[in-house]
Each structure stands twice: as C-alpha cells, then as structure tokens.
Design an enzyme around this catalytic site. Structure first.
Site, PDB file in Angstrom:
ATOM      1  N   ARG A 159      -9.571   7.906   4.285  1.00 50.39           N
ATOM      2  CA  ARG A 159      -8.869   6.763   3.702  1.00 50.39           C
ATOM      3  C   ARG A 159      -8.627   6.976   2.224  1.00 50.39           C
ATOM      4  O   ARG A 159      -7.585   6.580   1.682  1.00 50.39           O
ATOM      5  CB  ARG A 159      -9.667   5.481   3.931  1.00 50.39           C
ATOM      6  N   ARG A 166       0.809  -1.213   0.000  1.00 51.20           N
ATOM      7  CA  ARG A 166       0.000   0.000   0.000  1.00 51.20           C
ATOM      8  C   ARG A 166       0.842   1.262   0.000  1.00 51.20           C
ATOM      9  O   ARG A 166       0.296   2.366  -0.024  1.00 51.20           O
ATOM     10  CB  ARG A 166      -0.843   0.001   1.258  1.00 51.20           C
ATOM     11  N   ARG A 187     -21.442  -1.555   2.978  1.00 57.63           N
ATOM     12  CA  ARG A 187     -20.599  -2.745   3.118  1.00 57.63           C
ATOM     13  C   ARG A 187     -20.777  -3.412   4.484  1.00 57.63           C
ATOM     14  O   ARG A 187     -20.882  -2.746   5.500  1.00 57.63           O
ATOM     15  CB  ARG A 187     -19.143  -2.319   2.939  1.00 57.63           C
TER      16      ARG A 187
END
Ligand code: ADP
Ligand code: ZN
Length: 216
Positions: A173, A90, A129
């Site tokens: 994020r 990442r 989600r």
C-alpha cells in the site's frame, strides 16, 4: 474556518484519527472512502463484491467506483456544512474529476492538509491499529487505546484488525501511495491549497496543528 477540506498522506499517517476527532469537536461531515468500501464489502452489495479483491490485496479500487460513491454522498451536501475527506482523492484522475464536478456546485476543495510521514513509522503504527466495525473509528493498541479494550468509545462496536493491515500488504500500500497519491501534493501545491503537518508527532500535537491550519 475552512469547511471543505481534504486530508492527504500515507496509510498510517494518522489522518483518520485526526479526522474522527475533528468530526467530534468541530461538527465536520467527515467521510472515509475506505470505511465506506469496507461497509459495502461487509454488506455483500454488488459494489462491495466488486471492491473486495482490491481491498484485500491493498490495491486501489477503480476510480469510477470511488467517484460514484463520493458524488452520491455529496450530492445532498451543503456548502456551509462542508466535508472533511480522509482517503479521497487518491489518484490524479480522481482529483481532476472531483474538481470538475465539485467546483460548479459550490463544493470545491478549499484546503488540503498533507500528513508527512516515513514508511518505517507507518509500519509501526499500522500493525497496532484496530478499528470499529460499526462506525469505523480508528484506535491503536498503545498510541490511541480505547477506554475499554476491544470496544469502541463512541458506539461500543467491536474493534478488529483489518485484513489489509499485515506487514506485506502495508508495504505494498505504501508503494502504491508513492506512485499514485504522492503526485497530488504538487497538484494541490500548484493550486495554493496545500498545508503540511509533520505526522511523526503525537496525535495531540497533530490535532492542534491541524486545528490552527483550518483557522488560517
Ligand atoms: P489507509 O489510508 O490506511 O490506506 P483507507 O481506509 O483509507 O486506509 O483505505 C483502505 C483501502 O480502501 C485502500 O487500500 C483501497 O483499496 C481502498 N480505497 C480507499 N479510498 C480509495 C480511493 N479514493 N481510491 C481507490 N481506492 C480507495
Ligand atoms: Zn464505533
């Protein structure tokens, strides 16, 4: 078929959903560093206590912590079984360190599939989600519903909403993704390993496009 594959893309791009289906259908050794970290937090281990604040705030866990987890898990991996990574690497530092560690072991990345997706779409997907507390499989209340509401199809575990899936944390994020993770796209393009899937499509379409890219 490529066996050592990285899925790259913003949170909510659908890469975790595709990864879980590929695992079921093609026997990949799929791993998600996010899922591993949440398990450590739930277990209350030393590593979990170290990681929990970062997770709650939507910030990245330090590179050394994540690298140690991945190396440990892959140390026993066989190159022919391979791996399918969702959420790692990442950062450029993680990507460089992983190349240096994996290539001499015959575990180097063969292919990177980038799930390209806008922030607006990410927000919509993430608020619906739900994920399984036991196995980590990801669902969506309308887009990818489980057979039975609130229960995982695979292991009957309870489906819950992640504490970092609120709108403000998701926005943060996404910003961190743009700054830290997006540079990996050029990094892997330069290595001629990058393929792109348009992640604004349905899961079924993304899944079939990913399958054909893996076979190229
Ligand atoms: P998403 O892809 O939706 O952000 P993940 O489950 O992959 O969900 O990640 C959730 C959180 O776990 C991240 O916000 C971060 O705190 C941590 N995390 C996961 N993978 C990494 C990584 N490779 N490096 C640093 N932190 C990570
Ligand atoms: Zn489950």
């Amino acid at each position: 078929m490529r066996r050592r594959v990285i899925l790259l893309g913003p949170p909510g791009s659908g890469k975790g959903t595709v990864a879980a289906q590929l695992k079921n259908e093609c026997g990949f050794d799929h791993f998600s560093t996010g899922h591993w970290l949440r398990q450590e937090v739930a277990r209350g281990s030393a590593l979990g206590r170290q990681a929990s604040l970062f997770l709650e705030r939507g910030e990245l866990v330090p590179d050394e912590v994540v690298l140690a987890l991945v190396k440990d898990a892959l140390s026993n991996a066989q190159a022919d079984v391979g791996y399918l990574s969702d959420g790692f690497p990442r950062t450029l530092a993680q990507a460089r360190a992983f190349d240096a560690w994996s290539s001499p072991r015959g575990l180097g990345i063969e292919q990177v599939i980038y799930f390209e997706c806008s922030e607006a779409l990410v927000l919509n997907r993430i608020t619906g989600r739900r994920s399984c507390g036991s196995c980590g499989r990801v669902y969506h209340v309308t887009l990818v519903p489980p057979g039975q509401p609130g229960r995982c199809d695979d292991c009957a575990g309870e489906l819950t909403q992640r504490t970092d899936d609120t709108e403000s944390v998701v926005r943060k994020r996404f910003k961190i993704y743009l700054r830290e993770t997006e540079p990996l796209i050029d990094f892997y393009r330069q290595q001629a390993k990058l393929d792109v899937v348009n992640a604004s499509q349905s899961v079924d379409v993304m899944m079939s496009q990913t399958m054909s890219l893996l076979q190229r």
